[in-house]
Design an enzyme around this catalytic site. Structure first.
Site, PDB file in Angstrom:
ATOM      1  N   GLU A   1       9.473   2.036  10.989  1.00  0.00           N
ATOM      2  CA  GLU A   1      10.526   3.054  10.831  1.00  0.00           C
ATOM      3  C   GLU A   1       9.816   4.404  10.841  1.00  0.00           C
ATOM      4  O   GLU A   1       9.018   4.681   9.948  1.00  0.00           O
ATOM      5  CB  GLU A   1      11.292   2.847   9.515  1.00  0.00           C
TER       6      GLU A   1
ATOM      7  N   CYS B   1      13.808  11.166   6.534  1.00  0.00           N
ATOM      8  CA  CYS B   1      13.592  10.878   7.955  1.00  0.00           C
ATOM      9  C   CYS B   1      14.877  11.163   8.721  1.00  0.00           C
ATOM     10  O   CYS B   1      14.849  11.472   9.904  1.00  0.00           O
ATOM     11  CB  CYS B   1      13.156   9.441   8.140  1.00  0.00           C
TER      12      CYS B   1
ATOM     13  N   GLU C   1       8.840  17.357  14.853  1.00  0.00           N
ATOM     14  CA  GLU C   1       9.333  17.071  13.497  1.00  0.00           C
ATOM     15  C   GLU C   1       8.553  17.933  12.505  1.00  0.00           C
ATOM     16  O   GLU C   1       7.328  17.887  12.464  1.00  0.00           O
ATOM     17  CB  GLU C   1       9.124  15.587  13.149  1.00  0.00           C
TER      18      GLU C   1
ATOM     19  N   LYS D   1       0.885  -1.179   0.000  1.00  0.00           N
ATOM     20  CA  LYS D   1       0.000   0.000   0.000  1.00  0.00           C
ATOM     21  C   LYS D   1       0.920   1.225   0.000  1.00  0.00           C
ATOM     22  O   LYS D   1       1.492   1.582   1.021  1.00  0.00           O
ATOM     23  CB  LYS D   1      -0.866  -0.019   1.273  1.00  0.00           C
TER      24      LYS D   1
HETATM   25  P1  NAP Z   1       2.426   8.971   7.148  1.00  0.00           P
HETATM   26  O1  NAP Z   1       1.440  10.040   7.024  1.00  0.00           O
HETATM   27  O2  NAP Z   1       2.588   8.312   8.476  1.00  0.00           O
HETATM   28  O3  NAP Z   1       2.059   7.889   6.038  1.00  0.00           O
HETATM   29  C1  NAP Z   1       2.848   6.758   5.802  1.00  0.00           C
HETATM   30  C2  NAP Z   1       2.019   5.693   5.131  1.00  0.00           C
HETATM   31  O4  NAP Z   1       1.016   5.242   6.045  1.00  0.00           O
HETATM   32  C3  NAP Z   1       1.266   6.172   3.883  1.00  0.00           C
HETATM   33  O5  NAP Z   1       1.235   5.133   2.953  1.00  0.00           O
HETATM   34  C4  NAP Z   1      -0.116   6.459   4.444  1.00  0.00           C
HETATM   35  O6  NAP Z   1      -1.124   6.438   3.480  1.00  0.00           O
HETATM   36  C5  NAP Z   1      -0.255   5.318   5.414  1.00  0.00           C
HETATM   37  N1  NAP Z   1      -1.281   5.517   6.450  1.00  0.00           N
HETATM   38  C6  NAP Z   1      -1.857   6.665   6.882  1.00  0.00           C
HETATM   39  N2  NAP Z   1      -2.782   6.401   7.834  1.00  0.00           N
HETATM   40  C7  NAP Z   1      -2.792   5.062   8.004  1.00  0.00           C
HETATM   41  C8  NAP Z   1      -3.521   4.177   8.841  1.00  0.00           C
HETATM   42  N3  NAP Z   1      -4.427   4.613   9.708  1.00  0.00           N
HETATM   43  N4  NAP Z   1      -3.264   2.850   8.748  1.00  0.00           N
HETATM   44  C9  NAP Z   1      -2.353   2.384   7.887  1.00  0.00           C
HETATM   45  N5  NAP Z   1      -1.629   3.170   7.063  1.00  0.00           N
HETATM   46  C10 NAP Z   1      -1.836   4.493   7.129  1.00  0.00           C
HETATM   47  O7  NAP Z   1       3.878   9.471   6.728  1.00  0.00           O
HETATM   48  P2  NAP Z   1       4.304  10.271   5.422  1.00  0.00           P
HETATM   49  O8  NAP Z   1       3.771  11.663   5.550  1.00  0.00           O
HETATM   50  O9  NAP Z   1       3.979   9.494   4.214  1.00  0.00           O
HETATM   51  O10 NAP Z   1       5.892  10.266   5.567  1.00  0.00           O
HETATM   52  C11 NAP Z   1       6.569  11.159   6.395  1.00  0.00           C
HETATM   53  C12 NAP Z   1       6.937  10.523   7.718  1.00  0.00           C
HETATM   54  O11 NAP Z   1       7.658   9.315   7.487  1.00  0.00           O
HETATM   55  C13 NAP Z   1       7.873  11.369   8.547  1.00  0.00           C
HETATM   56  O12 NAP Z   1       7.476  11.332   9.897  1.00  0.00           O
HETATM   57  C14 NAP Z   1       9.220  10.694   8.378  1.00  0.00           C
HETATM   58  O13 NAP Z   1      10.140  10.936   9.412  1.00  0.00           O
HETATM   59  C15 NAP Z   1       8.828   9.274   8.289  1.00  0.00           C
HETATM   60  N6  NAP Z   1       9.857   8.474   7.622  1.00  0.00           N
HETATM   61  C16 NAP Z   1      10.610   7.614   8.368  1.00  0.00           C
HETATM   62  C17 NAP Z   1      11.615   6.849   7.776  1.00  0.00           C
HETATM   63  C18 NAP Z   1      12.449   5.903   8.594  1.00  0.00           C
HETATM   64  O14 NAP Z   1      13.080   5.031   8.000  1.00  0.00           O
HETATM   65  N7  NAP Z   1      12.492   6.003   9.890  1.00  0.00           N
HETATM   66  C19 NAP Z   1      11.843   6.965   6.395  1.00  0.00           C
HETATM   67  C20 NAP Z   1      11.049   7.842   5.663  1.00  0.00           C
HETATM   68  C21 NAP Z   1      10.062   8.587   6.284  1.00  0.00           C
HETATM   69  P3  NAP Z   1      -1.682   7.819   2.848  1.00  0.00           P
HETATM   70  O15 NAP Z   1      -0.557   8.423   2.097  1.00  0.00           O
HETATM   71  O16 NAP Z   1      -2.787   7.351   1.988  1.00  0.00           O
HETATM   72  O17 NAP Z   1      -2.131   8.667   3.996  1.00  0.00           O
END
Ligand code: NAP
Ligand code: MG
Length: 478
Positions: free
Chosen positions: A250, A284, A381, A175
């Site tokens: 992550e 991240c 963040e 997904k």
């Molecule tokens: P996000 O809003 O948490 O979304 C991540 C994924 O989860 C997307 O595919 C999103 O789908 C999905 N999602 C949202 N709500 C969900 C739910 N209730 N159940 C299951 N899945 C759900 O994060 P993002 O904005 O895409 O990415 C930014 C964040 O990722 C930042 O906090 C960053 O630090 C973190 N990040 C961490 C790493 C690491 O390795 N530690 C690497 C990269 C990024 P939708 O897009 O459809 O909402």
């Protein structure tokens, strides 16, 4: 008319059962429709999990060398598709074309690492004879794995999860993030091209909030590998925990860089630019806090501001652009609000802010100084090109401030003092520590994961990259 992207389920391209689509915007052109993707329903997820569960019965018993060959063909197709894919990534998430090429290269490097590592991993257990008993340890794949990825590294993150899952004999339902369905569908096409059997890899696009429940709570899904925000990670962990579904999370970060008085200031400034503004601050592992020793605070700021002045913010497809737009309207609004809040809380804006270029979602490289521990910019963040600079008295205070965070993903120190560097390495509470290298530096042989609320479960890459996806069985035969 823009392309309509389809789901890839059981080896076939299909529309969502609900018949709804959602628009994907190019963040460099507000209001554009780059492509349209399936706004899938729980029913679509159910079908994909069903296909993956069915495919597991044979894929789990396919010889390791055959699974490796399939992943090898996928990596060849990925190398061939590098330029086309990089363009798709830049168009849908706004990073510069060079950054997108770098993302594909990183996925290739990690994929080849996993491919080789699999031979060692599969061959590690030799039977032992103990009296009349012969004993060995046997590896078993788990079953169907749910992969949920963010938009900032849309293809690299999914590869880092999916390839180890497939190599160890699992099947996958992927997904992708809603900002980046195009790169996800392109990747699904590469799996098809590489001759992976039907159902082994499935891709379903749509809102995480609408599909998450179905994927996480399906009893056929044995593990969830997720990268994204801490907020969503927590929700997933709570849901998965009820059923003991395995998780690898992550999550977010607020990564600090410490600069001592003896540091090579030019190197420290370059590292700030690279890790603070790379991918518009949307790694991240981005450097988002800088803790300066007082002796060099002024000189560092002068150099950093001078460096920001020559950055070119604009069209991600232009080879000379140093920073593209942020990923989309929600990112733009969140970052703009965080900048306004930092100003209202008394941080001093030394450079940047929202760009005047209203064609896309552009934020300039932004630097605040005079940041105190009480300000939200110190702890929250932002996930944008915003660096919060503070001055600290000494190394004790630098480490205390650096560790004063719910997060613990990455960090760095700039100094030539060996004792100070080694103390930092011992005491910093982060999954990645860097001495005289920027906070985003990584290699596939070492773990990629965070401490505290930056991660949960075994890290990706390193020794645990494959381990997460297997069960172990101790076998005794008399
Ligand atoms: P996000 O809003 O948490 O979304 C991540 C994924 O989860 C997307 O595919 C999103 O789908 C999905 N999602 C949202 N709500 C969900 C739910 N209730 N159940 C299951 N899945 C759900 O994060 P993002 O904005 O895409 O990415 C930014 C964040 O990722 C930042 O906090 C960053 O630090 C973190 N990040 C961490 C790493 C690491 O390795 N530690 C690497 C990269 C990024 P939708 O897009 O459809 O909402
Ligand atoms: Mg988009």
């Amino acid at each position: 008319m823009s392309d309509v992207l389809q789901n890839y389920v059981n080896g076939a391209w299909c529309d969502s059962a609900g018949g709804e689509l959602f628009d994907n915007e190019n963040p460099a052109q507000r209001g554009s429709v780059l492509n349209r993707a399936q706004a899938s329903t729980p029913e679509d997820v159910d079908a994909a999990v069903g296909a993956a569960a069915e495919a597991f019965t044979h894929w789990s018993r396919t010889p390791v060398t055959e699974r490796q060959a399939a992943v090898g063909r996928f990596l060849d197709a990925l190398a061939e598709g590098r330029e086309e894919l990089a363009r798709i990534v830049s168009l849908e998430n706004g990073k510069t074309i060079n950054e997108s090429r770098g993302e594909v290269d990183s996925a290739l490097l990690e994929g080849r690492h996993h491919l080789q590592q699999m031979s060692v991993f599969a061959g590690e257990s030799s039977p032992r004879v103990e009296g009349d008993v012969t004993a060995w340890e046997q590896l078993h794949p788990l079953g169907v794995i749910g992969v949920i990825s963010p938009w900032n590294y849309p293809m690299n993150v999914m590869c880092r999860k999916t390839l180890p899952a497939l190599l160890t004999g699992n099947t996958v339902v992927f997904k992708p993030a809603s900002f980046t369905p195009g790169s996800a569908v392109f990747m699904a096409g590469l799996f098809e091209k590489s001759g992976l059997p039907s159902g082994v890899f499935n891709c379903v696009t749509g809102r995480g909030s609408a599909l998450g429940n179905q994927l996480i709570k399906d009893p056929r899904v044995r593990a969830i590998s997720f990268t994204g925000s801490t907020e969503v990670g927590r929700k997933i962990q709570i849901m998965a925990g009820e059923d003991f579904t395995r998780t690898q999370l992550e999550l977010g970060g607020k990564n600090a860089m410490i600069v001592l008085a003896d540091a090579d200031l030019d190197a420290a400034v370059e590292a700030t630019v690279k890790a603070g503004f790379g991918c518009s601050g949307q790694w991240c592992t981005s450097t988002s806090r800088v803790l300066l020793f007082p002796e060099i605070a002024e000189a560092y700021m002068e150099k950093l501001v001078a460096r920001c002045e020559i950055m070119r913010v604009g069209d991600p497809l232009d080879e000379s652009t140093s920073m593209g737009p942020v990923a989309g309207p929600s990112q733009f609004d969140g970052i703009s609000a965080a900048i306004a809040k930092a100003q209202s809380e008394g941080a001093r804006l030394q450079f940047g802010g929202v760009s005047e270029n209203a064609d896309g979602y552009y934020i300039l490289p932004t630097v605040f100084d005079g940041v105190t521990r009480e300000m939200s910019i110190f702890s929250e963040e932002i996930f944008g090109p915003v660096v919060a600079v503070s001055t600290v008295k000494n190394l004790d205070e630098a480490l205390e401030w650096a560790n004063d965070s719910i997060y613990g993903l990455s960090s760095s120190i700039f100094t030539n003092d060996m004792a100070a560097a080694m103390r930092y390495v011992r005491e910093i509470e982060s999954g990645m520590a860097h001495v005289n290298i920027h906070s985003g530096f990584k290699t596939p042989e070492l773990p990629f994961g965070g401490w505290k609320e930056s991660g949960f479960g075994p890290p990706e890459n390193g020794k645990t990259g494959l381990e997460f996806f297997v069960e172990r069985k101790a076998v005794y035969v008399a």
